[in-house]
Design a protein around this motif. Structure first.
Motif, PDB file in Angstrom:
ATOM      1  N   GLN A 877       0.825  -1.209   0.000  1.00 27.92           N
ATOM      2  CA  GLN A 877       0.000   0.000   0.000  1.00 27.92           C
ATOM      3  C   GLN A 877       0.859   1.260   0.000  1.00 27.92           C
ATOM      4  O   GLN A 877       0.487   2.285  -0.587  1.00 27.92           O
ATOM      5  N   ALA A 880       1.768   1.954  -3.411  1.00 29.72           N
ATOM      6  CA  ALA A 880       0.626   2.485  -4.171  1.00 29.72           C
ATOM      7  C   ALA A 880       0.501   3.988  -4.021  1.00 29.72           C
ATOM      8  O   ALA A 880      -0.015   4.670  -4.929  1.00 29.72           O
ATOM      9  N   GLU A 890       1.589   1.812 -12.353  1.00 30.89           N
ATOM     10  CA  GLU A 890       1.432   0.711 -11.409  1.00 30.89           C
ATOM     11  C   GLU A 890       2.664  -0.190 -11.398  1.00 30.89           C
ATOM     12  O   GLU A 890       3.130  -0.612 -10.339  1.00 30.89           O
ATOM     13  N   ASP A 927      -6.217 -10.099  -4.708  1.00 33.34           N
ATOM     14  CA  ASP A 927      -6.713  -8.947  -5.471  1.00 33.34           C
ATOM     15  C   ASP A 927      -5.498  -8.220  -6.039  1.00 33.34           C
ATOM     16  O   ASP A 927      -4.345  -8.646  -5.847  1.00 33.34           O
ATOM     17  N   HIS A 928      -5.735  -7.130  -6.689  1.00 32.04           N
ATOM     18  CA  HIS A 928      -4.684  -6.263  -7.210  1.00 32.04           C
ATOM     19  C   HIS A 928      -3.698  -5.966  -6.081  1.00 32.04           C
ATOM     20  O   HIS A 928      -4.088  -5.492  -5.005  1.00 32.04           O
ATOM     21  N   SER A 931      -3.802  -2.789  -3.999  1.00 34.04           N
ATOM     22  CA  SER A 931      -5.095  -2.446  -3.408  1.00 34.04           C
ATOM     23  C   SER A 931      -5.071  -2.670  -1.900  1.00 34.04           C
ATOM     24  O   SER A 931      -4.442  -3.607  -1.395  1.00 34.04           O
ATOM     25  N   VAL A 932      -5.808  -1.842  -1.178  1.00 34.55           N
ATOM     26  CA  VAL A 932      -5.945  -2.030   0.263  1.00 34.55           C
ATOM     27  C   VAL A 932      -6.760  -3.271   0.577  1.00 34.55           C
ATOM     28  O   VAL A 932      -6.762  -3.752   1.719  1.00 34.55           O
ATOM     29  N   TYR A 933      -7.463  -3.811  -0.415  1.00 37.09           N
ATOM     30  CA  TYR A 933      -8.282  -4.995  -0.205  1.00 37.09           C
ATOM     31  C   TYR A 933      -7.515  -6.291  -0.483  1.00 37.09           C
ATOM     32  O   TYR A 933      -8.035  -7.382  -0.246  1.00 37.09           O
ATOM     33  N   ALA A 934      -6.311  -6.172  -1.001  1.00 36.59           N
ATOM     34  CA  ALA A 934      -5.541  -7.362  -1.369  1.00 36.59           C
ATOM     35  C   ALA A 934      -5.072  -8.109  -0.124  1.00 36.59           C
ATOM     36  O   ALA A 934      -4.567  -7.516   0.829  1.00 36.59           O
TER      37      ALA A 934
END
Length: 1001
Positions: A877, A880, A890, A927-928, A931-934
């Motif tokens: 992150q 990112a 990216e 996930d990507h 991403s904070v969701y990875a």
């Protein structure tokens, strides 16, 4: 093997003695026999394995004159009939501080002390091989009695202070003689430790790694000094050389310090006898691998009082497991053929030692091994087997008289004889009344339990399930017991029992009732069968298996390399090939074997990565996790120290970093001084020992530092002694040290160019680890990572480097790099920075979040680092953020935590990207990856899965279950009367650049 052969030899010698029918005439028996004392009809443990039934031990002038089953007792001998009792050799404690006063701490001062306070000795006050315990020894009668009561006859005492502590003295605990006669060996062993002297204020070392570096340099200095290269006298080095033939006892006190001490010993071909910490079972394979002998304490931790659920939750699984498993340590060592002696040094009370010794045996320690660890092994390790440790002819008459098996809970130790002098522990004529009884008095029945030491009997009285307070005395054969049958309802009403004990078995006597009337009472002793039926046995609780490391999320076995085939992944190569869609990656033999589509591999584990992302493992160029020390602040240069000496494989942050996809880190020294210590580059192989974490392909790095920290502007008003105190001074430090290193290198080149004959007539330069390290920088063999903030200092250090014809490798957390990016590019230095930290102290007020992008745009190799144990778990992150602040692509953003730090660490040919032939250090993301969701679903190092998200969730459930089970065990232990300790919240220190702490574990 040597010890086994010695025991066999001693056994052979003893056989001829046991078969002896007549006492030899040439010993003067016929003319001088009044000074013999004969102990007959005893079971005699001549050695732990040579046992005589109904034997005779003959003592004369403090030594064993004869021992055997058919020894003729000279006329007029004092004869003691032991009537079936047992005789054992007295115990030996080879790591004691008996009779040595603790050193006086110097008066506190507001200013630090950097130089030694002594002249004519070594340059560091904490090195004191010239100290001799024998010169500071004073017999302590009270403590001697405690040791004698615990079964000890001889102690190897030393001055428990300093890194090199000098020689210990072997002392017999003879209460009836003078010190000169008590001293068996004036210089029995040399003692060492990692701990500074309390008697000195000298700052260096301030860390564990500094202590190790000091010892390393001291050994080099001793070699140089012994070769005759020094100009003057050094009394410390002379004492160190003189003490070299002595047994070398290293006080390590922890399993990882055991390994550190052994590594140092191996470096200088020294065989340390290592005093452990009682947790060796947690890394038993590595302990076996040291091939060292050990001194093991029996300081088992008490159970925690976990009746308060809130406080119970504060105790870590690691602490609970240690309570559960620690009593197995001696057994595990014995099972793995580790030679060890047992010490009482770490027991606060000697009664704890006896209780813990019996507990170790209950947990599986063989009794013969226990006796060896207290007698023959310490004698052998101290090279004193001809004097102590057995009851063979000619040895000191140091022995115990017991009622039976010395390792039985019910056995009474009657006497401890040292050098032929008797010490009474319990009167041999006192009848043993301990046991379980049914007390009958005035038509009432009670359960009576008598336990404890024979002449300090404890009573426990119950009416049904109700405990009744009671008080008992047992002296000179008379038993007196009183209690209040009505409890608190009538506090002044007592029943008083008395009896003159004439024999073992049932008890009887007269009772005075609460109304003053008298009656008779009886106590019927329960048989062993009845006791087994009616009372709880001392059941050994379930012992949990050891994990690696032995704490939460520890592994039952170390991960193994697998053949793995990832199918249909989105692959972030961090190479020119960019991001590949629907791609297969095959991992084999720890390497990336192939990449492509429709791959297959026989026997491979197939992982469907459809919709998921596969990346190289994240690399953190600047970390302070996984180390037992970060700063050596005692000097303005500490190039001699290395983080590799203090890698901490137990740090939970290793596992936490794996959960964030991190596979490799550089552990950097802190910023306490301009020239810091050497770094350690490790792979996060959770469960490995410290050596197993070190990356085999690592390059050589060292930490330098600029700014406020090194000039001590934020250390407090008293820190104004050490140079430098200004930024100008920092530059001068670098210049001075590099010039010294250059001259040092030239001295060695000139010396090495001499012919052999000229070398023999020329004094060699002193080998200096610090100068050797700095010379490696000048020779471009070691690379600098420099803690940096302000542009003026960044420019300064580049100019100093160019003056000495080398380049700075990396400016780390370089928050003003955007100001000097063009100059950095010209110099050829990389930048490792924070993504968006600023204004947390004055010299970073000018930091901006566009820093990374600006440096990158100038063609500089840029990495994002953490310098923080928490941030390192989310470096994906942090990378990112460069997309938001600076418009990075990216792919380029991702390179800042993969291939770019690999380049800065000179490891990009091995790690940092997904390419055939490289190490299979991979992360499978849900996930990507930016991403904070990875979620990092799997983190793989060299083809072995070290983190699995699903397994982590299962482990969390198991941890809760294990803690709950351990809590119940502790509650049960408390209910059974076991001593407990209050829970303490243990929080691991989070290390940062400016952390100053002397941590030994």
């Amino acid at each position: 093997m040597k010890i086994k052969l010695c025991i066999l030899a001693l056994f052979g010698c003893s056989l001829s003695l046991f078969s002896q029918e007549y006492f030899p005439q040439n010993d003067g028996v016929k003319t001088e026999n009044s000074n013999y004392t004969a102990f007959k009809n005893a079971k005699i443990y001549v050695t732990p394995t040579n046992i005589i039934e109904n034997g005779v031990l003959l003592v004369q002038n403090g030594k064993v004159a004869a021992v055997g089953s058919s020894v003729s007792i000279p006329e007029n001998s004092v004869t003691i009939d032991l009537n079936g009792k047992s005789i054992y050799p007295s115990f030996i404690d080879m790591c004691s501080d008996f009779g040595i006063l603790a050193p006086k701490e110097p008066q506190k001062s507001n200013t630090p002390q950097y130089d030694a306070s002594r002249e004519g000795y070594y340059w560091n006050d904490h090195v004191m091989p010239e100290n001799r315990a024998v010169e500071k020894f004073s017999f302590e009668e009270k403590r001697a009695k405690e040791l004698l009561d615990a079964g000890f006859g001889v102690v190897n005492t030393h001055i428990s202070d300093g890194i090199i502590r000098g020689s210990g003295a072997l002392i017999a605990l003879n209460e009836n003689t003078t010190n000169s006669e008590r001293i068996i060996a004036e210089d029995a062993a040399q003692f060492l430790s990692f701990e500074k002297s309390k008697a000195s204020r000298q700052a260096y070392p301030t860390s564990l790694m500094g202590a190790i570096a000091l010892l390393r340099q001291m050994y080099f200095d001793a070699q140089w000094y012994e070769a005759g290269n020094a100009e003057g006298k050094d009394l410390s080095l002379e004492a160190l050389i003189k003490n070299r033939p002595l047994p070398q006892i290293f006080i390590a006190d922890d399993k990882l310090n055991d390994l550190r001490a052994d590594n140092l010993g191996d470096e200088f071909k020294l065989n340390y006898i290592i005093k452990g910490g009682g947790n060796e079972f947690e890394r038993i394979d590595e302990i076996v691998g040291t091939k060292a002998s050990y001194i093991i304490p029996l300081n088992f931790p008490d159970a925690y009082d976990v009746t308060d659920p809130y406080m119970a939750n504060k105790i870590s699984l690691e602490e609970m497991l240690l309570w559960n498993q620690a009593p197995t340590n001696p057994k595990v060592l014995a099972e793995n053929n580790v030679t060890f002696a047992i010490t009482a040094k770490d027991n606060k009370k000697l009664t704890d030692f006896k209780a813990n010794l019996l507990k170790a045996i209950a947990y599986g320690l063989d009794k013969t091994t226990a006796l060896e660890a207290l007698t023959t092994i310490p004698a052998s390790l101290l090279n004193e087997s001809d004097e102590i440790g057995t009851l063979e002819k000619g040895r000191y008459a140091n022995f115990l008289i017991t009622s039976g098996d010395i390792f039985d809970k019910e056995t009474t130790l009657y006497e401890n004889w040292v050098q032929g002098n008797k010490h009474v522990v319990n009167n041999m004529e006192t009848i043993d009344i301990r046991g379980e009884y049914t007390l009958n008095i005035n038509s009432e029945s009670y359960a009576l339990s008598l336990s404890g030491e024979l002449e300090k009997i404890k009573s426990e009285l119950k009416k049904g399930a109700t405990k009744i307070a009671s008080n008992i005395t047992y002296q000179n054969g008379w038993l007196h017991l009183f209690f209040n049958p009505n409890g608190d309802a009538d506090k002044d009403q007592f029943i008083r029992l008395s009896s003159l004990i004439a024999s073992e078995g049932n008890l009887k006597g007269e009772a005075v009732l609460t109304n003053g009337n008298t009656t008779n009472w009886t106590a019927i002793k329960k048989t062993s069968q009845e006791k087994e039926k009616e009372t709880e046995t001392d059941e050994i609780p379930k012992v949990f298996p050891v994990t690696y490391p032995n704490k939460a999320f520890g592994l039952k076995s170390l991960p193994q390399q697998q053949t793995i085939l990832f199918k249909n992944a989105t692959v972030w190569t961090s190479e020119d090939t960019g991001i590949l869609q629907n791609t297969d990656v095959l991992v084999k033999n720890g390497k990336i074997a192939s990449m492509g589509t429709n791959l297959s591999a026989s026997g491979a584990k197939i992982i469907d990565a459809t919709g998921k992302h596969l990346t190289a493992g994240i690399i953190d160029e600047h970390s302070h996790i996984a180390a037992a020390a970060i700063n050596e602040a005692g000097h303005n240069s500490s190039a001699e120290v290395t983080i590799e000496d203090v890698v901490n494989s137990e740090d939970a942050d290793i596992y936490r970093n794996l959960s964030g996809g991190v596979t490799t880190i550089q552990i950097l020294h802190g910023s306490a001084n301009p020239i810091g210590g050497r770094s350690a580059i490790i792979k996060l192989k959770w469960g490995e020992d410290p050596t197993g974490l070190l990356y085999k392909e690592r390059s050589k790095f060292i930490k330098f530092a600029l700014g406020e920290n090194v000039k001590q502007s934020n250390w407090g008003a008293s820190q104004t002694i050490r140079f430098p105190q200004t930024r100008m001074g920092v530059e001068q430090v670098f210049t001075d040290y590099f010039q010294r290193a250059k001259e040092y290198s030239e001295q060695w080149k000139a010396y090495n160019a001499l012919s052999s004959s000229k070398k023999s007539r020329t004094k060699a330069p002193r080998y200096d680890v610090e100068m050797e390290t700095l010379a490696e920088i000048l020779n471009k063999e070691r690379f600098i990572t420099c803690h940096s903030y302000v542009q003026s200092e960044i420019n300064m250090l580049m100019k100093v480097a160019e003056k000495f014809d080398f380049n700075i490798n990396t400016f780390t957390h370089i928050l003003e790099g955007y100001k000097v990016a063009d100059k950095m590019k010209e110099h050829g230095v990389g930048g490792s920075t924070f993504s968006d930290w600023w204004a947390y102290k004055f010299e970073v007020n000018d930091a901006i979040p566009y820093n990374a992008a600006i440096m990158h745009d100038q063609g500089i190799t840029v990495a994002i680092n953490s310098d923080d144990g928490e941030m390192s778990r989310r470096l994906n992150q942090e990378a990112a953020k460069t997309i938001k602040y600076g418009g990075m692509s990216e792919e380029e953003a991702w390179k800042m935590v993969t291939i770019n730090p690999a380049k800065l660490l000179h490891l990009d040919t091995h790690i940092g990207s997904i390419k055939e032939g490289k190490d299979a250090d991979l992360v499978l993301w849900s996930d990507h990856p930016l991403s904070v969701y990875a979620i990092a679903e799997k983190t793989i190092i060299e083809g072995a899965v070290y983190y699995d998200y699903e397994q982590m969730q299962e482990a969390e459930t198991l941890i809760r279950q294990e803690k709950n089970e351990l809590v119940n065990m502790m509650i049960r232990a408390k209910n059974n009367g076991v001593k407990t300790q209050a829970p303490k919240v243990k929080e691991d220190e989070a290390f940062h650049c400016n952390t100053l702490i002397y941590q030994l574990k």
